[in-house]
Motif scaffolding. Structure first.
Motif, PDB file in Angstrom:
ATOM      1  N   GLU A  85       0.837  -1.197   0.000  1.00  0.00           N
ATOM      2  CA  GLU A  85       0.000   0.000   0.000  1.00  0.00           C
ATOM      3  C   GLU A  85       0.879   1.257   0.000  1.00  0.00           C
ATOM      4  O   GLU A  85       0.647   2.200  -0.757  1.00  0.00           O
ATOM      5  CB  GLU A  85      -0.842  -0.048   1.288  1.00  0.00           C
ATOM      6  N   MET A  87       3.962   1.610  -0.996  1.00  0.00           N
ATOM      7  CA  MET A  87       4.661   1.775  -2.274  1.00  0.00           C
ATOM      8  C   MET A  87       3.724   2.303  -3.346  1.00  0.00           C
ATOM      9  O   MET A  87       4.054   3.226  -4.079  1.00  0.00           O
ATOM     10  CB  MET A  87       5.160   0.419  -2.742  1.00  0.00           C
ATOM     11  N   LEU A  88       2.537   1.685  -3.421  1.00  0.00           N
ATOM     12  CA  LEU A  88       1.616   2.058  -4.498  1.00  0.00           C
ATOM     13  C   LEU A  88       1.172   3.502  -4.365  1.00  0.00           C
ATOM     14  O   LEU A  88       0.857   4.154  -5.359  1.00  0.00           O
ATOM     15  CB  LEU A  88       0.407   1.123  -4.507  1.00  0.00           C
ATOM     16  N   SER A  89       1.163   4.022  -3.115  1.00  0.00           N
ATOM     17  CA  SER A  89       0.724   5.403  -2.947  1.00  0.00           C
ATOM     18  C   SER A  89       1.705   6.386  -3.590  1.00  0.00           C
ATOM     19  O   SER A  89       1.373   7.531  -3.841  1.00  0.00           O
ATOM     20  CB  SER A  89       0.562   5.721  -1.457  1.00  0.00           C
ATOM     21  N   PHE A  90       2.936   5.919  -3.860  1.00  0.00           N
ATOM     22  CA  PHE A  90       3.922   6.825  -4.487  1.00  0.00           C
ATOM     23  C   PHE A  90       3.691   6.995  -5.983  1.00  0.00           C
ATOM     24  O   PHE A  90       4.053   8.005  -6.561  1.00  0.00           O
ATOM     25  CB  PHE A  90       5.333   6.283  -4.298  1.00  0.00           C
TER      26      PHE A  90
END
Lengths: 102, 457
Positions: A85, A87-90
């Motif tokens: 989560e 990582m994906l928010s970046f």
């Protein structure tokens, strides 16, 4: 475990393998690290086995082994999903979308 | 009724896992996909807790709480540069859990376990244990607790094959004599040692392959657990993980031009002699101001990040430089090699964290045709992935490895810590080419100075 249920398991394994091949070959290199941490979280599914081992209360050794297994698997599930989560928010596209990346 | 609900929750979990993986095909859908996978995991856990075999919950609750706290703390605090070690650690946790479940199963039902069920438990314990120690060594190497160089000793292969042979003998013996405790624990111990032997000889730069492979083993251990307790959701999730890791290993191998057999059996004795191209010319040290001017007046600049960018924590200042350039109308792209860094895709996450939009991140095949139109390529802490020897010199040890062809761009600037060779110890002829120059020093500091100089240019 008899031969029949083994064959049933083998079916599931083989088909899941093909499905995995199709689904995962579509993941772009861009997301290979999140893919790894996400599948890590998935492998925390051993929690299912660990919970039964820890809760069946058959003898102390199994309960202790089960407890440690529950801890390890939970670390994987919670840690794996959480960090994926994060990582994906970046990943963000720019305001003006340019060349699309497949 | 209860049983039906449990089975249904497992089925739903399996479907949600697959949809979750499917979501990862695009950054836009990835987070939604992960939400689905999380719901799936929750369903599977709730379903399991309803099972009649479970008669006491106190230890379960304790385990879940401790595990969540540790897992959450690690995930929340680990810096993105440390992702490879964190991932290796979590491979170890997952695999260890599988191994423990197998051991407990054998401990409880030893003599009753026969035939196929015992085969499944053997695989579960073998894969789980070797992945545990292997991953711990990988994590230690990545964290710098152990030297990143290959650790080998004389007669290593003989030793390994002896281990393998004894393990195989124990494996068969347990099947022939149910409840053979000694054989089981001999096999278990060997599996733990074998994991060490598998990863010790591997160099830090080969880590992407090993990481993917351990990922695969961890998944297969979970799948084997599924076979042992005839549970489909375990088989499906484990297989997805196993295949994903396997496919990543294949991709990493291709990106390093190594054979798949080499990977399947670990990278025993991967060290090979190589002949570097005779170097011609001198390494040219560049002047920072000149580079800044060159960058400021370029039409297109391509950054090539490598592991050196991560160790120097330079990703944020790279983004600053790229923004400064973009404000001046320069087109900026980032070229990411599949094995740049220590795990697949690591550079992408680091750059994304530093606010580089993913539309600027290019893969090898996409960017290579673009280099001839590029005015300046800036190589930051990468070496082998831009070594033209891989393409031009068939006798090089990395011959055939696909590279980012920065040497085709009009000029190349290489940011390097010192004059030494890269991790692989290979001479890189790129550094001696006419269109290439070097900027020595800490990448972060150099880039910060470049930002200032470009702003003044």
């Amino acid at each position: 475990m008899n031969a029949d249920s083994f064959i049933a398991c083998l079916y599931i394994f083989t088909l899941a393998g093909f499905l995995g091949y199709v689904v995962i070959s579509r993941v772009p290199p861009l997301l290979h690290t999140p893919l790894m941490s996400a599948t890590n979280a998935l492998s925390g599914i051993t929690l299912v086995g660990s919970l039964v081992t820890a809760g069946a209360h058959e003898d102390t050794v199994s309960t202790v082994l089960g407890l440690i297994a529950v801890i390890c698997a939970t670390i994987n599930v919670v840690g794996g999903f959480w960090i994926t989560e994060r990582m994906l928010s970046f990943f963000r596209r720019k305001e003006a979308p340019r060349k699309e990346k497949e | 009724m209860e049983h039906d609900f449990i089975e249904f929750s497992y089925l739903a979990a399996s479907v949600l896992f697959i949809l979750g993986m499917k979501g990862l095909s695009h950054p836009e859908s990835a987070r939604r996909g992960m939400k689905m996978a999380q719901v799936g995991m929750l369903l599977a856990i709730v379903g399991t807790l309803l099972q009649k075999q479970i008669i006491s919950y106190e230890w379960i609750v304790v385990g879940l709480i401790i595990g969540s706290l540790i897992g959450g703390a690690i995930a929340h605090f680990v810096p993105m540069t440390a992702l490879p070690q964190q991932t290796a650690l979590s491979h170890a946790f997952g695999a260890f859990a599988a191994s423990l479940v197998g051991i407990a199963e054998f401990h409880r039902h030893g003599v009753e376990l026969t035939g196929l069920k015992m085969v499944a438990i053997n695989f579960e314990v073998l894969l789980g244990s070797l992945t545990t120690t292997g991953s711990l060594v990988a994590a230690a190497k990545l964290q710098g607790l152990m030297p990143g160089v290959p650790l080998t000793f004389k007669g290593q292969n003989v030793f390994n094959f002896t281990l393998l042979f004894v393990a195989l003998a124990a494996f068969i013996y347990i099947l022939a004599v149910p409840g053979a405790t000694v054989a089981f624990y001999v096999m278990l111990t060997i599996a733990f040692i074998f994991g060490l032997m598998l990863v010790l000889p591997i160099a830090a730069a080969d880590m992407p392959v090993v990481m993917s492979l351990l990922n695969s083993y961890a998944g297969l251990a979970a799948a084997a657990t599924g076979f042992a307790i005839s549970n489909n959701v375990l088989i499906i999730a484990g297989t997805l993980n196993g295949f994903s890791g396997f496919m990543l290993s294949v991709l990493m191998c291709k990106a390093m031009n190594r054979s798949i057999t080499n990977v399947l059996f670990g990278a025993f004795g991967s060290v090979s002699e190589s002949v570097a191209t005779e170097r011609t010319g001198e390494m040219r040290e560049l002047n920072l101001e000149d580079v800044a001017t060159q960058l400021a007046y370029a039409r297109q600049v391509v950054f090539v990040p490598g592991y050196g960018m991560a160790t120097a924590q330079a990703q944020h200042v790279v983004h600053e430089l790229s923004e400064t350039l973009e404000k001046r109308g320069v087109t900026v792209k980032f070229a990411v090699h599949p094995v740049a860094g220590r795990m697949p895709g690591h550079m992408n996450v680091l750059l994304a964290e530093a606010n580089v939009p993913y539309s600027q991140l290019y893969e090898l095949e996409q960017i290579n045709p673009d280099f001839p139109h590029t005015d300046v390529s800036v190589v930051i802490g990468a070496n082998d992935v831009v070594n033209p020897d891989a393409r031009d010199n068939p006798s090089s040890s990395i011959a055939g490895m696909p590279i980012l062809e920065v040497d085709r761009s009009k000029s190349v600037v290489v940011l390097k810590r010192g004059k030494g060779k890269g991790f692989s110890g290979l001479e890189n002829p790129l550094f001696f080419m006419e269109n290439c120059g070097l900027l020595y020093g800490d990448a972060k500091g150099t880039l910060a100075k470049l930002v200032q100089a470009v702003q003044q240019a």
